[in-house]
Design an enzyme around this catalytic site. Structure first.
Site, PDB file in Angstrom:
ATOM      1  N   ASP A  25       0.819  -1.208   0.000  1.00  0.00           N
ATOM      2  CA  ASP A  25       0.000   0.000   0.000  1.00  0.00           C
ATOM      3  C   ASP A  25       0.861   1.269   0.000  1.00  0.00           C
ATOM      4  O   ASP A  25       2.082   1.226   0.164  1.00  0.00           O
ATOM      5  CB  ASP A  25      -0.884  -0.040   1.244  1.00  0.00           C
ATOM      6  N   GLU A  77       1.966   6.460  -2.951  1.00  0.00           N
ATOM      7  CA  GLU A  77       1.723   7.788  -3.514  1.00  0.00           C
ATOM      8  C   GLU A  77       1.931   8.934  -2.539  1.00  0.00           C
ATOM      9  O   GLU A  77       1.640  10.086  -2.856  1.00  0.00           O
ATOM     10  CB  GLU A  77       0.300   7.861  -4.079  1.00  0.00           C
ATOM     11  N   ASP A 104      -9.468   2.774  -3.154  1.00  0.00           N
ATOM     12  CA  ASP A 104     -10.469   2.848  -2.087  1.00  0.00           C
ATOM     13  C   ASP A 104     -11.799   3.408  -2.586  1.00  0.00           C
ATOM     14  O   ASP A 104     -12.154   4.560  -2.305  1.00  0.00           O
ATOM     15  CB  ASP A 104      -9.940   3.711  -0.940  1.00  0.00           C
TER      16      ASP A 104
END
Length: 668
Positions: free
Chosen positions: A393, A396, A460
């Site tokens: 995860d 970014e 998400d």
């Protein structure tokens, strides 16, 4: 590549397609200077630019140099050269500015009024990008990406709202319906502007390393060329095709809950417990404890449980990201070894606020830090411990004001970070000889992530049917990223983000399960607020429906293996836009609510609430058979098809090698 000199400029063609056209009245190139202002709040970026100069380069002088054509651009005839562009035979344009102070470049690419363009990385809202402006910067997509909705307005007040162009995975590459592709080789902030009738404007906040052009006779060939350019994804592990990966995060109770899925008749390939590292409770919901090792209090006896699950043919998966929480055990180890990024104004460790807890940034530009993370954490704490996969995860979040070991400015490293993070994971897998066996999946990406990351996930999504945030964005994401060499894509069944009273419904879970059965990987997620949202095992009807869809997914394993072979050999994605195999049918060019699963299956998932049918467009050039009824339809028409739960609109092209496999779906 062909350069044609004109009386007042030039024209550049790629395989006969005019890509650049320049004259003194209509210059194709502008240079300038700007000063960026970047503010980050938990992965959301507010970016503005003060442009002090934007200068059209109206004069262009052509010359030959060892087979390349050199174009010297100046403000006017006889003025000093401001920028030199080399047109190379292989299709590359390279640039050399006369002054290092030039940090903005705009290039106008020839366009036609009826042209379609796709790509831009993983786009969530618009598959066909024509008519819109797309900044390309990896970030959180935002909670709410439609500025007309109350959800976005509420999220904006907290600095967490988004817009249609926000994406975890941007990439400065587009494909044109004129059967060419353009890639900007840069990690700088850039933007594609497709709003003009006769040109596309490319903006780069740096002088790019190169602009690359590719042209082919067919879209299939063009996608294959791009896959070659960016790198083929590692193969999908075969164990994944045994069924769904069930996401549970209830500590040791997860194992008991898993048995309810098994008892329902669900086909299960993996148990994914992202909370294997422990939890912390925040106002956003239940968050993980970012210290990447087994939390024995939350998962007692996990090492033995992993072995027991393996005996049932079920793999165990976890979670990791490239940050270390300051209150964990790994942070002081990394800080003492010099593995964490620094502040620009001191030798202090740079700390990032992730929402009620701070973390250090592991500096992967330091080879020792990258090796430590890959070998000690992912290799030692995860792979050696027995994990078969994980969510990788948060690629970014790299701040732009961080100081890294390689000395490169954060504005240039930010977009590069997801690919660097993917490589760390891939190196860890390779170090244990498990490439093609261990599976990690990422939401963040940029150019080159394809060669390292075996599976994308769509990020998400909101737990709803909304146009710019919910279930439908997953289809758009798969189609756009798939054209750029990302063959394998999937999403959180049921979505993830639940805020401002927005919670899942049984209908959403069932419709999402139907769609997921016709993708590369089926995986569920409990979401950011599991206690407030319906879970798959909390409603008997939902669980039975999910179990059946997992069996359908498992039934399709021979077909998915065939598609994986195509992905390895030809670079084709599993989920494909309709035009990839029906390029003479103009109706297919803007379609983003249905897709081809390989060449022979057409999937039109139900993406709206409260409906039991939907309109499906069947591409011309083929006949189509409805999987559930066996009814046949001619291509080139819209049809209204019934879509009760358990029978999402799916069609196959008869006469292929997998007809019997598709026909037997109706018996499951």
């Amino acid at each position: 590549m062909k350069v044609i000199a004109l009386a007042d400029g030039f024209e550049i063609q790629a395989a006969g397609r005019t890509v650049l056209r320049h004259s003194s009245a209509h210059p194709c190139l502008f240079i300038g200077r700007g000063e960026a202002d970047v503010q980050m709040q938990r992965g959301n970026f507010a970016i503005s630019d003060y442009v002090s100069e934007r200068i059209p380069l109206r004069s262009a002088t052509l010359s030959q140099d060892d087979g390349d054509v050199q174009v010297r651009f100046a403000v006017s005839e006889g003025a000093p050269t401001e920028l030199l562009m080399a047109v190379r035979e292989e299709g590359h344009l390279t640039f050399q500015a006369a002054s290092d102070s030039i940090n903005r470049l705009w290039l106008r690419v020839a366009a036609t009024k009826d042209e379609h363009v796709w790509g831009g990385g993983e786009q969530m809202s618009y598959f066909d990008m024509r008519g819109r402006h797309f900044p390309l910067w990896t970030s959180e997509p935002g909670v709410g990406r439609d500025k007309s909705t109350q959800l976005t307005w509420m999220a904006d007040q907290a600095g967490a709202g988004g817009d249609y162009f926000h994406t975890n995975y941007p990439q400065p590459t587009f494909l044109s319906s004129r059967r060419y592709a353009l890639h900007v080789e840069t990690t700088a902030y850039s933007a594609f502007d497709f709003r003009h009738a006769d040109f596309h404007e490319i903006e780069v906040w740096a002088v790019p390393d190169a602009i690359e052009l590719f042209a082919c006779d067919t879209f299939i060939d063009l996608v294959g060329v791009l896959s070659d350019r960016f790198g083929r994804q590692p193969p999908l592990p075969d164990w994944v095709l045994n069924g769904a990966i069930v996401g549970l995060k209830q500590g040791s109770e997860s194992f008991d809950r898993l048995q309810a899925f098994v008892a329902s008749g669900a086909a299960i390939s993996g148990l994914w417990c992202e909370d294997w590292v422990g939890l912390r409770i925040t106002s956003f919901g239940k968050r993980l404890f970012w210290d990447w090792k087994w939390n024995a209090e939350r998962y007692p006896g996990l090492d033995q449980k992993i072995t027991e699950l393996a005996g049932q043919g079920i793999r165990f998966l976890g979670y990791v990201n490239p940050y270390l929480c300051v209150d964990g055990s790994l942070f002081p180890v990394a800080e003492q070894a010099g593995y964490l990024a620094k502040r620009q104004d001191s030798d202090a460790t740079y700390l990032v606020d992730f929402g009620e807890f701070d973390c250090g940034v592991v500096d992967f530009t330091n080879p020792d830090a990258a090796h430590w993370f890959a070998d000690t954490i992912i290799g030692g704490e995860m792979l050696d411990f027995g994990l078969s996969g994980w969510m990788a995860d948060f690629g970014e979040y790299l701040p732009t004001d961080v100081r890294l070991a390689n000395g490169v400015d954060g504005m240039l490293m930010h977009n590069a970070w997801p690919t660097i993070w993917a490589k760390v994971n891939a190196d860890a897998v390779a170090s244990r000889g498990k490439t093609g066996e261990a599976l990690f999946f990422m939401r963040a990406g940029y150019t080159g992530v394809q060669r390292y990351c075996p599976l994308l996930w769509a990020g998400d999504q909101s737990v709803d049917f909304t146009r710019h945030d919910g279930i439908g964005t997953v289809v758009c994401a798969a189609l756009s990223s798939g054209l750029l060499g990302n063959a394998y894509h999937h999403s959180d069944i049921g979505g993830y983000t639940s805020l401002f009273g927005n919670v899942r419904t049984a209908e959403l879970l069932m419709r999402w399960s139907e769609m997921a059965a016709f993708t590369a990987v089926m995986r569920s997620h409990e979401g950011n607020r599991p206690d407030q949202n319906l879970q798959l095992d909390q409603d008997p009807e939902v669980l039975a429906h999910f179990a059946r869809m997992t069996r359908i997914y498992r039934h399709l394993a021979p077909y998915i293996r065939f598609l994986a072979t195509e992905a390895s050999g030809a670079g084709l994605p599993l989920q494909r836009p309709l035009f990839l195999h029906h390029e003479d049918d103009a109706r297919t060019y803007a379609e983003q609510t249905q897709y081809l699963f390989g060449r022979d299956l057409l999937v039109a998932p139900v993406l709206e609430a409260g409906v039991s049918s939907r309109t499906v467009y069947l591409p011309s050039g083929a006949d189509w058979t409805h999987v559930w009824s066996g009814d046949s339809f001619a291509g080139g028409q819209d049809i209204e098809i019934s879509a009760p739960f358990g029978q999402p609109p799916v069609f196959y092209r008869p006469g292929g090698d997998h007809d019997s496999l598709f026909q037997s779906l109706r018996t499951l």
